[in-house]
Design a protein around this motif. Structure first.
Motif, short mmCIF file in Angstrom:
data_model
loop_
_atom_site.label_atom_id
_atom_site.label_comp_id
_atom_site.label_asym_id
_atom_site.label_seq_id
_atom_site.Cartn_x
_atom_site.Cartn_y
_atom_site.Cartn_z
N GLY A 209 32.23 38.22 40.54
CA GLY A 209 33.10 37.33 41.31
C GLY A 209 33.41 36.05 40.56
O GLY A 209 34.56 35.57 40.56
N LEU A 212 35.90 36.81 37.75
CA LEU A 212 37.26 37.01 38.27
C LEU A 212 37.88 35.68 38.71
O LEU A 212 39.07 35.44 38.47
CB LEU A 212 37.23 38.00 39.44
CG LEU A 212 36.79 39.43 39.12
CD1 LEU A 212 36.82 40.28 40.38
CD2 LEU A 212 37.67 40.05 38.04
N ALA A 213 37.08 34.85 39.36
CA ALA A 213 37.59 33.54 39.80
C ALA A 213 38.03 32.70 38.60
O ALA A 213 39.08 32.06 38.64
CB ALA A 213 36.51 32.82 40.61
N LEU A 216 41.26 33.97 37.24
CA LEU A 216 42.39 33.67 38.13
C LEU A 216 42.69 32.17 38.19
O LEU A 216 43.59 31.76 38.92
CB LEU A 216 42.08 34.19 39.53
CG LEU A 216 42.08 35.71 39.67
CD1 LEU A 216 41.42 36.14 40.99
CD2 LEU A 216 43.51 36.26 39.59
N TYR A 307 41.33 32.99 49.39
CA TYR A 307 41.42 33.56 48.04
C TYR A 307 40.04 34.00 47.54
O TYR A 307 39.87 35.08 46.96
CB TYR A 307 42.02 32.52 47.10
CG TYR A 307 42.74 33.10 45.89
CD1 TYR A 307 42.73 34.46 45.61
CD2 TYR A 307 43.43 32.25 45.03
CE1 TYR A 307 43.40 34.97 44.50
CE2 TYR A 307 44.11 32.75 43.92
CZ TYR A 307 44.09 34.10 43.67
OH TYR A 307 44.76 34.59 42.57
N ARG A 310 39.05 37.28 48.94
CA ARG A 310 39.74 38.41 48.31
C ARG A 310 39.05 38.81 47.00
O ARG A 310 38.94 40.00 46.68
CB ARG A 310 41.20 38.05 48.05
CG ARG A 310 42.07 37.98 49.29
CD ARG A 310 43.48 37.58 48.93
NE ARG A 310 43.74 36.18 49.23
CZ ARG A 310 44.67 35.45 48.62
NH1 ARG A 310 45.40 35.96 47.66
NH2 ARG A 310 44.87 34.19 48.97
N VAL A 311 38.61 37.78 46.25
CA VAL A 311 37.88 38.05 45.01
C VAL A 311 36.55 38.73 45.32
O VAL A 311 36.17 39.72 44.67
CB VAL A 311 37.64 36.73 44.24
CG1 VAL A 311 36.69 36.95 43.06
CG2 VAL A 311 38.95 36.14 43.76
N TYR A 348 43.18 45.76 48.82
CA TYR A 348 42.84 44.65 47.94
C TYR A 348 44.06 43.85 47.50
O TYR A 348 45.17 44.40 47.36
CB TYR A 348 42.12 45.18 46.69
CG TYR A 348 40.97 46.07 47.00
CD1 TYR A 348 39.83 45.59 47.64
CD2 TYR A 348 41.00 47.43 46.67
CE1 TYR A 348 38.76 46.43 47.93
CE2 TYR A 348 39.93 48.28 46.95
CZ TYR A 348 38.82 47.77 47.59
OH TYR A 348 37.76 48.59 47.89
N CYS A 349 43.81 42.58 47.27
CA CYS A 349 44.85 41.67 46.76
C CYS A 349 45.29 42.13 45.38
O CYS A 349 44.45 42.32 44.48
CB CYS A 349 44.29 40.24 46.69
SG CYS A 349 45.34 39.06 45.82
N GLN A 351 46.68 40.60 42.84
CA GLN A 351 46.30 39.69 41.76
C GLN A 351 44.83 39.88 41.35
O GLN A 351 44.49 39.86 40.17
CB GLN A 351 46.51 38.24 42.18
CG GLN A 351 47.98 37.83 42.26
CD GLN A 351 48.10 36.40 42.73
OE1 GLN A 351 47.75 36.06 43.86
NE2 GLN A 351 48.61 35.53 41.86
N VAL A 352 43.97 40.06 42.34
CA VAL A 352 42.54 40.22 42.04
C VAL A 352 42.28 41.56 41.36
O VAL A 352 41.46 41.65 40.44
CB VAL A 352 41.70 40.08 43.33
CG1 VAL A 352 40.21 40.22 43.00
CG2 VAL A 352 41.96 38.74 44.00
N ALA A 355 43.19 41.17 37.83
CA ALA A 355 42.17 40.39 37.13
C ALA A 355 40.95 41.25 36.80
O ALA A 355 40.35 41.11 35.74
CB ALA A 355 41.75 39.19 37.99
#
Length: 431
Positions: A209, A212-213, A216, A307, A310-311, A348-349, A351-352, A355
């Motif tokens: 996590g 990924l954060a 992003l 956000y 979602r991650v 799932y989002c 963008q995530v 990533a």
């Protein structure tokens, strides 16, 4: 009008130079009532001797003297003692010689003979008042320089103290931060004591996590909250029955699902009393929401889902699919990635998900997750790709640990003595 004596004049010294004794006596009588210290000399050479021995503020010299005249004497006095005020007594009617004397000796004023006592006293007083102002100006300038230097030193000292104190506070803050994170990790480990076979799940979710954060573009504080939420995302499961903890979601009954789905709300509520964990609590509450709005507990959809949540959802499911908590069987890393890709924009989002693929090396998940080895195939220098956990949930070694011959021997002995098979994920060698 008679000028009153000024007792403040006692600090001033006047030198009267004349070859006539009666003139010197007259000048001494004239200035004595006004508090001045009066010195006398009978000629220019004697006057220079007095100046060499005494501090003199003002000189009154006659112009016409044998040997060294007043103009020559005052010019020499100016050279040797430039700060002394110089006055010229002259009885000459020849202004040219007087002006030449004034220019040569930079004489402040000339006094004509015979003089008026009050005019002479006033002239001297004004000259010495200017002298006093210059003296005070010099004193104040010196004081200012000294105070400025002292202030400069104080500022430098203060800056050093501020820097030292700032460093102390920064160090203390870092220690508090590390203690805080250590406490979170310890608490996470305590939670996982109940989860048995899935021990290490929260730490892996937290680590992925955070990565990924960062990818992003999360702010550092928010990326840390994602990591903390990853460590504590299952805190709400503490109160669940033992039989639900290791049971895959796909095998749960409707009632069991109802009980299990309360844990995000319970987890957020457990953290609400801690201000530093409130944002992490919102991520925990939302980490089972779905992009299409079919998740729980609030059925949020799309950008309405925090956000960080979602991650956390992607990181949690990526690991959960591999340890068998979300599906009837444990998926390989590639299968877990494929499942998440298939549900991009659904569960799932987008963008995530993108990533995650980038973080795993554009689909090269084997390199990121590691290849499984048994103790018999291990070699010194190999690096663990994931935590090594026993079937009882005991973590033997953490991810990124570098194996050596002694440790490999102990793992082989453990496998033989316990009659178990250890599957050890090893990071592939870089080519």
């Amino acid at each position: 009008m008679t000028l009153a004596p000024n007792t403040d004049n006692a600090s001033f010294t006047i030198l009267c130079v004349d070859d006539e004794a009666n003139i010197l006596s007259s000048l001494r009588r004239l200035f004595r009532p006004h508090g001045y210290t009066v010195l006398t000399a009978g000629g220019g050479a004697e006057g220079l001797e007095v100046l060499a021995k005494e501090h003199v503020d003002l000189i009154i010299s006659d112009m016409r003297m044998p040997g060294m005249d007043g103009a020559t004497f005052l010019a020499e006095a100016r050279t040797r003692h430039p700060d002394t005020v110089r006055l010229l007594l002259t009885g000459y009617a020849d202004m040219d010689s007087t002006i030449a004397a004034i220019n040569a000796g930079q004489i402040a004023r000339y006094i004509a003979k015979p003089w008026n006592d009050q005019d002479v006293v006033l002239t001297v007083r004004e000259a010495l008042e200017r002298k006093a102002l210059e003296r005070e100006k010099s004193r104040l300038e010196a004081l200012t320089r000294a105070q400025n230097e002292e202030l400069k030193n104080l500022n430098a000292s203060l800056e050093q103290k501020v820097e030292a104190r700032t460093a102390e506070l920064k160090s203390a803050h870092e220690k508090l931060k590390q203690h805080f994170l250590t406490s979170i990790r310890v608490f996470s480990n305590l939670i996982e004591l109940r989860e048995g076979l899935i021990s290490g799940h929260s730490r892996r979710v937290a680590d992925l996590g955070r990565k990924l954060a960062n990818r992003l573009g999360f702010a550092p504080a928010e990326a840390q909250d994602v990591m903390i939420a990853g460590l504590l995302h299952d805190i709400g499961k503490i109160g669940l029955p033992d039989e639900l903890l290791g049971k895959p979601v796909s095998h749960m009954s409707g009632d069991e699902l109802g009980v299990m789905r309360k844990h995000p709300v319970t987890g957020q509520a457990a953290l609400m009393g801690l201000e530093n964990l409130r944002r992490a609590g919102t991520f925990i509450r939302g980490h089972h929401e779905r992009w299409d709005g079919q998740g729980y507990p609030d059925r949020l959809s799309g950008l309405a889902i925090p956000y960080g949540a979602r991650v956390l959802a992607v990181a949690n499911d990526f690991d959960g699919l591999q340890i068998g908590t979300l599906s009837p069987r444990k998926l390989k890393a590639e299968e877990a990635v494929a499942f998440i890709q298939q549900n991009r924009g659904k569960r799932y989002c987008p963008q995530v998900v993108d990533a995650l693929i980038a973080e795993l090396g554009a689909g090269d998940t084997a390199a990121a997750i590691g290849n499984e080895h048994t103790p018999s195939s291990l070699k010194a220098g190999m690096v663990l790709a994931r935590d090594l956990v026993t079937r009882d949930g005991v973590m033997l070694l953490a991810a990124d640990f570098v194996l050596d011959d002694n440790l490999i021997r102990q793992l082989r002995e453990l496998e033989a003595s316990e009659g178990i098979r250890l599957a050890i994920a090893i990071r592939p060698e870089r080519k």
